[in-house]
Motif scaffolding. Structure first.
Motif, mmCIF file in Angstrom:
data_model
loop_
_atom_site.group_PDB
_atom_site.id
_atom_site.type_symbol
_atom_site.label_atom_id
_atom_site.label_comp_id
_atom_site.label_asym_id
_atom_site.label_seq_id
_atom_site.Cartn_x
_atom_site.Cartn_y
_atom_site.Cartn_z
ATOM 1 N N LEU A 65 -26.663 -20.182 4.799
ATOM 2 C CA LEU A 65 -27.071 -19.227 3.810
ATOM 3 C C LEU A 65 -25.987 -19.193 2.215
ATOM 4 C CD1 LEU A 65 -25.951 -17.033 7.216
ATOM 5 C CD2 LEU A 65 -28.207 -17.532 6.398
ATOM 6 N N GLN A 66 -27.044 -19.097 1.857
ATOM 7 C CA GLN A 66 -26.621 -19.061 0.274
ATOM 8 C C GLN A 66 -26.809 -17.864 -0.124
ATOM 9 O OE1 GLN A 66 -29.346 -21.200 -2.337
ATOM 10 N NE2 GLN A 66 -28.887 -23.269 -0.931
ATOM 11 N N VAL A 77 -24.803 -12.337 -9.802
ATOM 12 C CA VAL A 77 -23.291 -12.773 -10.638
ATOM 13 C C VAL A 77 -23.586 -14.515 -9.628
ATOM 14 C CG1 VAL A 77 -21.025 -13.379 -11.158
ATOM 15 C CG2 VAL A 77 -22.010 -11.138 -10.935
ATOM 16 N N HIS A 78 -24.055 -14.565 -8.748
ATOM 17 C CA HIS A 78 -23.855 -16.274 -8.367
ATOM 18 C C HIS A 78 -25.161 -16.279 -8.440
ATOM 19 C CE1 HIS A 78 -20.534 -15.198 -6.155
ATOM 20 N NE2 HIS A 78 -20.500 -15.908 -5.353
ATOM 21 N N HIS A 135 -28.644 -7.581 0.798
ATOM 22 C CA HIS A 135 -27.908 -8.111 1.609
ATOM 23 C C HIS A 135 -28.386 -7.078 3.062
ATOM 24 C CE1 HIS A 135 -24.370 -7.191 4.002
ATOM 25 N NE2 HIS A 135 -24.559 -5.887 4.427
ATOM 26 N N ALA A 136 -30.398 -7.223 2.718
ATOM 27 C CA ALA A 136 -30.870 -6.960 3.888
ATOM 28 C C ALA A 136 -31.045 -8.364 4.461
ATOM 29 C CB ALA A 136 -31.893 -5.864 3.924
ATOM 30 N N VAL A 137 -31.558 -9.214 3.729
ATOM 31 C CA VAL A 137 -31.789 -10.572 3.734
ATOM 32 C C VAL A 137 -30.994 -11.056 4.843
ATOM 33 C CG1 VAL A 137 -32.861 -12.188 2.740
ATOM 34 C CG2 VAL A 137 -33.846 -10.447 1.617
ATOM 35 N N HIS A 138 -29.307 -10.464 3.589
ATOM 36 C CA HIS A 138 -28.775 -11.829 4.274
ATOM 37 C C HIS A 138 -28.498 -11.714 5.916
ATOM 38 C CE1 HIS A 138 -25.532 -14.657 4.602
ATOM 39 N NE2 HIS A 138 -24.425 -13.388 4.755
#
Length: 81
Positions: free
Chosen positions: A3-4, A9-10, A41-44
Motif C-alpha cells: 500500500l503506497q 505532497v507525496h 482515502h477511500a481507495v486506501h
C-alpha cells in the motif's frame, strides 16, 4: 500488495510549497485537492481491507483519483509558469 501513499505532497514533493499556497489562495484548487484526498482515502480503505467494495468500485475510484491528480498537476504547473 504494497500500500503506497498517494497524497498529493507525496506524489509531487518538489511542489510542496506551491501546493500549500494554491490550497490557501485558490478555491477551485482547494476543492479539487479535498476531493482528491477523500478519493485517495477511500481507495486506501478498500485496499487495506478496512472497507469492502467491488473491483469495479475500486477501479472507478482509482480512475477518479487519476483524473483529479491530472487536473491538480496542470494547475500546479500553470501556477509555476
Amino acid at each position: 500488495m504494497s500500500l503506497q501513499k498517494h497524497d498529493l505532497v507525496h506524489e509531487f514533493p518538489e511542489h510542496r510549497e506551491r501546493i500549500h499556497a494554491l490550497k490557501l489562495n485558490d478555491n477551485h484548487f482547494a476543492r479539487l485537492f479535498a476531493e482528491y484526498h477523500e478519493t485517495d482515502h477511500a481507495v486506501h480503505r478498500i485496499e487495506s481491507g478496512a472497507e469492502a467494495a467491488t473491483d469495479e468500485r475500486l477501479e472507478a475510484l482509482k480512475v477518479a483519483r487519476l483524473r483529479l491528480k491530472d487536473q491538480l498537476y496542470a494547475m500546479i504547473k500553470a501556477d509555476a509558469a
